[in-house]
Design a protein around this motif. Structure first.
Motif, mmCIF file in Angstrom:
data_model
loop_
_atom_site.group_PDB
_atom_site.id
_atom_site.type_symbol
_atom_site.label_atom_id
_atom_site.label_comp_id
_atom_site.label_asym_id
_atom_site.label_seq_id
_atom_site.Cartn_x
_atom_site.Cartn_y
_atom_site.Cartn_z
ATOM 1 N N MET A 158 20.620 13.371 -2.079
ATOM 2 C CA MET A 158 19.571 12.938 -1.151
ATOM 3 C C MET A 158 18.985 14.129 -0.411
ATOM 4 O O MET A 158 17.759 14.287 -0.300
ATOM 5 C CB MET A 158 20.143 11.918 -0.171
ATOM 6 C CG MET A 158 19.184 11.404 0.893
ATOM 7 S SD MET A 158 19.037 12.475 2.353
ATOM 8 C CE MET A 158 20.719 12.426 2.989
ATOM 9 N N ALA A 159 19.850 14.994 0.102
ATOM 10 C CA ALA A 159 19.376 16.145 0.869
ATOM 11 C C ALA A 159 18.601 17.129 0.010
ATOM 12 O O ALA A 159 17.579 17.686 0.449
ATOM 13 C CB ALA A 159 20.564 16.842 1.536
ATOM 14 N N VAL A 212 17.144 16.570 -3.174
ATOM 15 C CA VAL A 212 16.001 16.038 -3.919
ATOM 16 C C VAL A 212 14.939 15.455 -2.996
ATOM 17 O O VAL A 212 13.734 15.692 -3.178
ATOM 18 C CB VAL A 212 16.471 14.969 -4.928
ATOM 19 C CG1 VAL A 212 15.273 14.364 -5.668
ATOM 20 C CG2 VAL A 212 17.456 15.571 -5.921
ATOM 21 N N PHE A 213 15.358 14.701 -1.984
ATOM 22 C CA PHE A 213 14.404 14.001 -1.126
ATOM 23 C C PHE A 213 14.280 14.607 0.273
ATOM 24 O O PHE A 213 13.211 14.620 0.853
ATOM 25 C CB PHE A 213 14.789 12.523 -1.007
ATOM 26 C CG PHE A 213 14.949 11.835 -2.331
ATOM 27 C CD1 PHE A 213 13.889 11.754 -3.213
ATOM 28 C CD2 PHE A 213 16.169 11.288 -2.709
ATOM 29 C CE1 PHE A 213 14.030 11.138 -4.446
ATOM 30 C CE2 PHE A 213 16.327 10.669 -3.934
ATOM 31 C CZ PHE A 213 15.247 10.594 -4.808
ATOM 32 N N GLY A 214 15.393 15.077 0.811
ATOM 33 C CA GLY A 214 15.395 15.647 2.153
ATOM 34 C C GLY A 214 15.664 14.601 3.222
ATOM 35 O O GLY A 214 15.298 13.428 3.090
ATOM 36 N N VAL A 215 16.312 15.019 4.291
ATOM 37 C CA VAL A 215 16.580 14.148 5.428
ATOM 38 C C VAL A 215 15.273 13.940 6.203
ATOM 39 O O VAL A 215 14.495 14.883 6.387
ATOM 40 C CB VAL A 215 17.652 14.767 6.340
ATOM 41 C CG1 VAL A 215 17.890 13.905 7.572
ATOM 42 C CG2 VAL A 215 18.951 14.958 5.562
ATOM 43 N N ARG A 216 15.014 12.721 6.641
ATOM 44 C CA ARG A 216 13.774 12.462 7.364
ATOM 45 C C ARG A 216 13.723 13.299 8.640
ATOM 46 O O ARG A 216 14.715 13.411 9.371
ATOM 47 C CB ARG A 216 13.614 10.971 7.676
ATOM 48 C CG ARG A 216 14.725 10.339 8.457
ATOM 49 C CD ARG A 216 14.513 8.836 8.626
ATOM 50 N NE ARG A 216 13.315 8.527 9.389
ATOM 51 C CZ ARG A 216 12.846 7.295 9.596
ATOM 52 N NH1 ARG A 216 13.491 6.256 9.088
ATOM 53 N NH2 ARG A 216 11.753 7.099 10.300
ATOM 54 N N ILE A 251 17.298 5.203 -5.465
ATOM 55 C CA ILE A 251 18.674 4.736 -5.265
ATOM 56 C C ILE A 251 19.471 4.861 -6.559
ATOM 57 O O ILE A 251 20.638 5.273 -6.550
ATOM 58 C CB ILE A 251 18.668 3.285 -4.752
ATOM 59 C CG1 ILE A 251 18.087 3.235 -3.329
ATOM 60 C CG2 ILE A 251 20.075 2.684 -4.776
ATOM 61 C CD1 ILE A 251 17.876 1.839 -2.797
ATOM 62 N N LEU A 252 18.841 4.522 -7.676
ATOM 63 C CA LEU A 252 19.507 4.650 -8.974
ATOM 64 C C LEU A 252 19.941 6.087 -9.227
ATOM 65 O O LEU A 252 21.073 6.337 -9.688
ATOM 66 C CB LEU A 252 18.560 4.173 -10.081
ATOM 67 C CG LEU A 252 19.069 4.284 -11.520
ATOM 68 C CD1 LEU A 252 20.305 3.428 -11.728
ATOM 69 C CD2 LEU A 252 17.969 3.892 -12.498
ATOM 70 N N LEU A 253 19.086 7.047 -8.916
ATOM 71 C CA LEU A 253 19.429 8.454 -9.097
ATOM 72 C C LEU A 253 20.615 8.849 -8.217
ATOM 73 O O LEU A 253 21.558 9.500 -8.679
ATOM 74 C CB LEU A 253 18.216 9.327 -8.767
ATOM 75 C CG LEU A 253 18.466 10.837 -8.740
ATOM 76 C CD1 LEU A 253 18.887 11.337 -10.120
ATOM 77 C CD2 LEU A 253 17.225 11.582 -8.245
ATOM 78 N N LEU A 254 20.579 8.447 -6.945
ATOM 79 C CA LEU A 254 21.657 8.817 -6.024
ATOM 80 C C LEU A 254 22.980 8.150 -6.389
ATOM 81 O O LEU A 254 24.044 8.619 -5.974
ATOM 82 C CB LEU A 254 21.275 8.436 -4.590
ATOM 83 C CG LEU A 254 20.028 9.117 -4.000
ATOM 84 C CD1 LEU A 254 19.857 8.738 -2.531
ATOM 85 C CD2 LEU A 254 20.105 10.628 -4.145
ATOM 86 N N PHE A 312 19.134 7.806 5.195
ATOM 87 C CA PHE A 312 18.883 8.990 6.016
ATOM 88 C C PHE A 312 17.613 9.729 5.581
ATOM 89 O O PHE A 312 17.180 10.648 6.267
ATOM 90 C CB PHE A 312 20.083 9.930 5.974
ATOM 91 C CG PHE A 312 21.285 9.372 6.674
ATOM 92 C CD1 PHE A 312 21.457 9.541 8.038
ATOM 93 C CD2 PHE A 312 22.234 8.634 5.984
ATOM 94 C CE1 PHE A 312 22.555 9.013 8.699
ATOM 95 C CE2 PHE A 312 23.336 8.096 6.628
ATOM 96 C CZ PHE A 312 23.496 8.285 7.986
ATOM 97 N N HIS A 313 17.043 9.300 4.473
ATOM 98 C CA HIS A 313 15.741 9.828 4.035
ATOM 99 C C HIS A 313 14.619 8.805 4.184
ATOM 100 O O HIS A 313 13.519 9.135 4.622
ATOM 101 C CB HIS A 313 15.805 10.268 2.573
ATOM 102 C CG HIS A 313 14.457 10.376 1.939
ATOM 103 N ND1 HIS A 313 13.615 11.462 2.147
ATOM 104 C CD2 HIS A 313 13.764 9.523 1.133
ATOM 105 C CE1 HIS A 313 12.482 11.282 1.491
ATOM 106 N NE2 HIS A 313 12.550 10.117 0.862
ATOM 107 N N CYS A 314 14.919 7.571 3.816
ATOM 108 C CA CYS A 314 13.882 6.535 3.681
ATOM 109 C C CYS A 314 13.200 6.233 5.020
ATOM 110 O O CYS A 314 13.866 5.940 6.013
ATOM 111 C CB CYS A 314 14.505 5.260 3.128
ATOM 112 S SG CYS A 314 13.327 3.915 2.915
#
Length: 213
Positions: free
Chosen positions: A41-42, A44-48, A134-137, A178-180
């Motif tokens: 998550m951190a 690929v997407f990053g924390v919001r 979510i599937l990736l994580l 924590f990203h969404c």
């Protein structure tokens, strides 16, 4: 062939599990699932960026509680189904209750919103990508939890595989929170649920192949 001879033949080469084997295997797989999903998550997407501010709001903790409760139920179900002849049992209330609560909150949210706000509340800004994120994580947890159950003795591999997938995906959804940026129960009720069901479906399909013993 006598019954005693048949039993002896069938039991040849079978070694009993040591006490605490399940606890040890899940003690390894759960941290891998949690840390793997969080790290992905951190990276690929990053924390919001507004996490510190939004963490002070009740709605954030309600969003976090949804997949967390599902993860508890999925863990109970997975541990039970890893044993010969066991059923889901106490896992059902933990898995069904949060979904029902979120669905009720979603209906209230949509009904009480202005007509022009109803579709945005349901779709948010990320409905196209959310389930697949979510599937990736869930991938690290999927592998780790299947490894844990494979070393035990599930006798319902399809159901056990679905529970493994749901456990991995609910842990992944906790990390994804924590990203969404989506804060509407209407959004969670559809797209979070879809994201958690995808690995569960893959688990049900792969369970009979991966969990044979």
């Amino acid at each position: 062939m006598r019954t005693d001879d048949l039993v002896g033949l069938l039991s040849t080469g079978i070694t009993p599990l040591r006490r605490g084997t399940a606890a040890r295997r899940f003690g390894i797989s759960l941290p891998i699932a949690t840390l793997g999903a969080t790290a992905l998550m951190a990276m690929v997407f990053g924390v919001r960026p507004d996490l510190a501010a939004v963490a002070k709001t009740p709605i954030f903790w309600e969003k976090l509680a949804f997949p967390l409760c599902l993860a508890i139920g999925a863990l109970i179900a997975t541990v039970r189904l890893a044993r010969p002849g066991a059923k889901v049992g106490a896992g059902w209330p933990f898995m069904t209750t949060p979904v029902l609560v979120v669905w009720i909150a979603a209906v209230v949210t949509v009904v009480t919103a202005a007509p022009e706000d109803r579709l945005p509340a349901l779709l948010g800004h990320s409905w196209r990508s959310c389930p697949f994120n979510i599937l990736l994580l869930a991938v690290p947890g999927f592998i780790a939890v299947f490894w844990a159950v494979k070393g035990l003795a599930p006798t319902s591999p399809r159901l056990a595989g679905a529970a493994c997938g749901l456990l991995a995906s609910s842990i992944a959804t906790v990390a994804y929170c924590f990203h969404c940026p989506e804060m509407s129960p209407a959004f969670w009720s559809v797209w979070y649920v879809a994201g958690m069901l995808l690995p569960a479906a893959f688990g049900a399909v792969l369970g009979p192949k991966l969990l044979r013993w």
